[in-house]
Design an enzyme around this catalytic site. Structure first.
Site, PDB file in Angstrom:
ATOM      1  CG  HIS A  33      -1.782  -1.045   1.855  1.00 40.72           C
ATOM      2  ND1 HIS A  33      -3.188  -1.620   1.080  1.00 40.72           N
ATOM      3  CD2 HIS A  33      -1.510  -2.625   1.727  1.00 40.72           C
ATOM      4  CE1 HIS A  33      -3.459  -2.143   2.551  1.00 40.72           C
ATOM      5  NE2 HIS A  33      -2.546  -3.305   2.691  1.00 40.72           N
ATOM      6  CB  THR A  67       0.619   6.376   3.875  1.00 40.73           C
ATOM      7  OG1 THR A  67       0.785   6.662   4.046  1.00 40.73           O
ATOM      8  CG2 THR A  67       1.630   5.202   5.504  1.00 40.73           C
ATOM      9  CD  GLU A  81      -0.899   1.642   4.851  1.00 36.02           C
ATOM     10  OE1 GLU A  81      -0.522   1.915   3.882  1.00 36.02           O
ATOM     11  OE2 GLU A  81      -1.917   1.064   4.940  1.00 36.02           O
ATOM     12  CG  HIS A 129      -5.592  -1.753  -1.153  1.00 40.59           C
ATOM     13  ND1 HIS A 129      -6.014  -0.345  -0.070  1.00 40.59           N
ATOM     14  CD2 HIS A 129      -6.020  -2.291  -0.691  1.00 40.59           C
ATOM     15  CE1 HIS A 129      -6.960  -1.020   0.882  1.00 40.59           C
ATOM     16  NE2 HIS A 129      -6.912  -1.434   0.013  1.00 40.59           N
TER      17      HIS A 129
HETATM   18 ZN   LIG Z   1      -4.218   0.832   0.983  1.00 40.84          ZN
END
Ligand SMILES: [Zn+2]
Length: 259
Positions: free
Chosen positions: A32, A34, A97, A139
């Site tokens: 991902h 942030t 993240e 993601h």
């Molecule tokens: Zn994400």
């Protein structure tokens, strides 16, 4: 390989990975960004009990790595998600993240120190868990209708060269016509490839899933338009996924036979 220096800041936001005998195998890695204005703001939110979100790790732009949730626990990073026929992917995944303001706050390239730390962390995770390359995802791959992270500036080819995830180099010999639409037969084949790779493909999700695919595998243009180049790229990635799945099946059959 550099040794990882991991700092700890525990988040209260995690749950059980399931109860025996219904525990699903941990076999997926989700990356991902942030999408917040600073690393401090992101860490605060990921550790805020009211936010109910978290990740196992956070990697700052200077390469600092934080551990927020033990890998044995389920972190709350993927949300409503789908990949290769499977849903609720928090149960089977580790989430990282990567600090970046994201498309909302000034999306920018991921610095070298950060990428080196991401690479080291992923290597370390893959050495401890059996996560096949076609189950290392962004993601946006698993929630393309809601998410665009880690986005088109993320260096997936670099990770693939380090043995992390799949990113087959485009075959320069194949015809690629960007922007031109394709016929019905090619379109049907392209969407079948998209679904076979793992994306959720329906009439509603077709365009966002194509855009997610492009962000990751053809990042020069992510308009969700199925042009000739995207079709060619879809076939290349599908073949790479199938080859990796065959290799994984072979490995498993050998493992069963000799253990
Ligand atoms: Zn994400």
């Amino acid at each position: 390989m550099t040794t990882l220096d991991i700092r700890e800041r525990w988040s209260p936001n995690h749950g059980s990975r399931g109860e025996a005998p219904d525990i699903r195998p941990l076999n997926m890695l989700v990356l991902h960004y942030t999408g917040m204005q600073s690393a401090a703001a992101a860490l605060d939110r990921l550790c805020d009990p009211a936010a109910r979100v978290s990740a196992h790790y956070v990697v700052e732009e200077d390469g600092t790595v934080w551990r927020l949730v033990p890998e044995a626990r389920r972190a709350f990073h993927a949300g409503v998600s789908y990949w290769q026929g499977e849903r609720d992917l928090n149960y089977v995944s580790i989430g990282i993240e990567i600090v970046n303001p994201g498309h909302e706050w000034g999306y920018r390239p991921f610095p070298e120190a950060q990428m080196a730390a991401v690479e080291g962390l992923c290597r370390d995770i893959l050495a401890r868990h059996r996560i096949p390359p076609y189950r290392v995802v962004g993601h946006s791959d698993i929630a393309p209708d809601r998410k665009a992270d880690p986005g088109e500036l993320f260096d997936w080819p670099r990770l693939a060269r380090a043995g992390i995830g799949l990113w087959p180099p485009p075959d320069a010999a194949l015809p690629r016509r960007r922007g031109r639409g394709v016929g019905v037969v090619q379109r049907t084949g392209g969407l079948a490839d998209l679904a076979r790779i793992g994306y959720c493909v329906s009439a509603e999700t077709e365009q966002v899933a194509l855009a997610a695919f492009q962000r990751r595998f053809r990042p020069e243009r992510w308009d969700g338009h199925l042009d000739t180049e995207t079709c060619v790229r879809l076939r290349e990635v599908r073949l790479a996924v199938e080859a990796a799945q065959a290799a994984e099946a072979l490995r498993r059959s050998r493992f069963t036979r000799f253990n």
